[in-house]
Design a protein around this motif. Sequence first.
Motif, PDB file in Angstrom:
ATOM      1  N   GLU A 182     -10.188  10.360  12.233  1.00 40.86           N
ATOM      2  CA  GLU A 182      -9.482  11.275  13.128  1.00 40.86           C
ATOM      3  C   GLU A 182      -9.344  10.640  14.507  1.00 40.86           C
ATOM      4  O   GLU A 182     -10.351  10.348  15.167  1.00 40.86           O
ATOM      5  CB  GLU A 182     -10.229  12.601  13.255  1.00 40.86           C
ATOM      6  CG  GLU A 182      -9.496  13.593  14.154  1.00 40.86           C
ATOM      7  CD  GLU A 182     -10.294  14.844  14.466  1.00 40.86           C
ATOM      8  OE1 GLU A 182      -9.776  15.717  15.204  1.00 40.86           O
ATOM      9  OE2 GLU A 182     -11.449  14.951  13.993  1.00 40.86           O
ATOM     10  N   ILE A 183      -8.115  10.424  14.940  1.00 39.62           N
ATOM     11  CA  ILE A 183      -7.853   9.896  16.279  1.00 39.62           C
ATOM     12  C   ILE A 183      -7.365  11.044  17.150  1.00 39.62           C
ATOM     13  O   ILE A 183      -6.312  11.623  16.904  1.00 39.62           O
ATOM     14  CB  ILE A 183      -6.812   8.759  16.241  1.00 39.62           C
ATOM     15  CG1 ILE A 183      -7.345   7.578  15.426  1.00 39.62           C
ATOM     16  CG2 ILE A 183      -6.458   8.311  17.653  1.00 39.62           C
ATOM     17  CD1 ILE A 183      -6.354   6.435  15.284  1.00 39.62           C
TER      18      ILE A 183
ATOM     19  N   CYS B  19     -12.194   8.613  19.116  1.00 33.95           N
ATOM     20  CA  CYS B  19     -12.447   8.836  17.686  1.00 33.95           C
ATOM     21  C   CYS B  19     -13.947   8.729  17.448  1.00 33.95           C
ATOM     22  O   CYS B  19     -14.715   8.431  18.360  1.00 33.95           O
ATOM     23  CB  CYS B  19     -11.684   7.834  16.821  1.00 33.95           C
ATOM     24  SG  CYS B  19     -12.311   6.155  16.926  1.00 33.95           S
TER      25      CYS B  19
ATOM     26  N   ALA C  11      -5.612   4.822  10.015  1.00 31.71           N
ATOM     27  CA  ALA C  11      -6.502   5.960  10.254  1.00 31.71           C
ATOM     28  C   ALA C  11      -6.327   7.018   9.171  1.00 31.71           C
ATOM     29  O   ALA C  11      -7.315   7.603   8.687  1.00 31.71           O
ATOM     30  CB  ALA C  11      -6.221   6.557  11.632  1.00 31.71           C
TER      31      ALA C  11
END
Length: 393
Positions: free
Chosen positions: A109-110, A147, A103
């Motif tokens: 963006e998690i 996400c 990521a």
Amino acid sequence: MSKIGKNLIAESGLAPFFKLANADEVVIDAPENRKGDALRTWVRSLSGFQKEALVRSAKTGETWRLVSDEGPYLNGHDAAPCPLAFLSTGMVASFMNEIIALAEIRGVEIRKLKLIQDNYYTMKGSMPKRTMVGGAENIDLQVEIDCDLDDKALHQFLLDATFASPLNGLMRGQLESLFKLGRNGQELATAKAAELDAPLFPDPGNHFDKGLPQAGDLVLMEPVGKTPKKEVVLGTASSGSSLADEQDRRLNIGAVAMLRKDGIKDIQQMQYSPYGTSFRFLSSEDGRAPDANTLISAGIGFCFMTQFGRFVSMLKLDLPDYRIVQDTHFSLGGASGGTGKAGEADPIETHVYLETGESEAVAQEMLDISEQTCFLHAFCRTDLKTKLRVRRV
């Protein structure tokens, strides 16, 4: 049935998991680092099915002490997690490492992430007839995530991350484990088990006792109570069930992983079949808790050692003491190590030390049956896939 052996883990007064402060004095070294990480794992039998491992990594330079036990299904004391718990927690930690690293590389963006994993194994056949065989099945992995990737991109992203795990190298393909055998201080040729083309390592003997814990304030492992019950086809729960002469059973070990705010992975191991206690593990790649490769390597060694104990208990053979030295070799993670490749691994290399009054032929058979019934050596020799499910949260 009465419990087998003494509860030495509880009686020792030591924390079950700790980093060694004096690994060099213990004289445990890491193997030559030929792929990215090389780990040497010493495992000794304590009493009954209780075992202690020291694991040293060439990549991190750290050495961890870990212990394992079995529950009522093997008439154990349930004082520490079972061997398969270590593989499951190490695997889910490795998957999380690669998801987070990938990521970052791809700018994803998690906002939320939770992994729910199920590992499955089988045991079939007759121990008196020497036809009992351990097996491994495909892994189920549910990813709960928030996400911005669309469904197709997210699925591919997660596939890429799981392939990037170093453990992928043991799962994808059929690796035959290699062994050296010693009996009462003398090297023996192996019989059916594939023999490693190398000298037998020196026996670590009582060097385990020299290990001293490094100070730390984290509880690295603790029991959390009985696992929530669920139906498992051919699952078992009864006391002593894993000691039956004839078996056709299926094991299911789960792991639920979340990332704490401090970056440490908090993982709860679930023991659905054979039914038992859940234990909570912490894992980290920065030295605060055991890393994924350490947990995986300890699990393989612990599982193999359990099979020696199970075989000699069921056949009432003489084996008062036994140890192994095991080398595992993993590539760096495809994302976490920046290789951009799927994870790779070499065959497991294990040196076995048996102290026994049994004959050379029986010592060879102890090795053969233990390899044959070991779930995690079956894991290595079976081409396995991870069945992925995604749930948006």
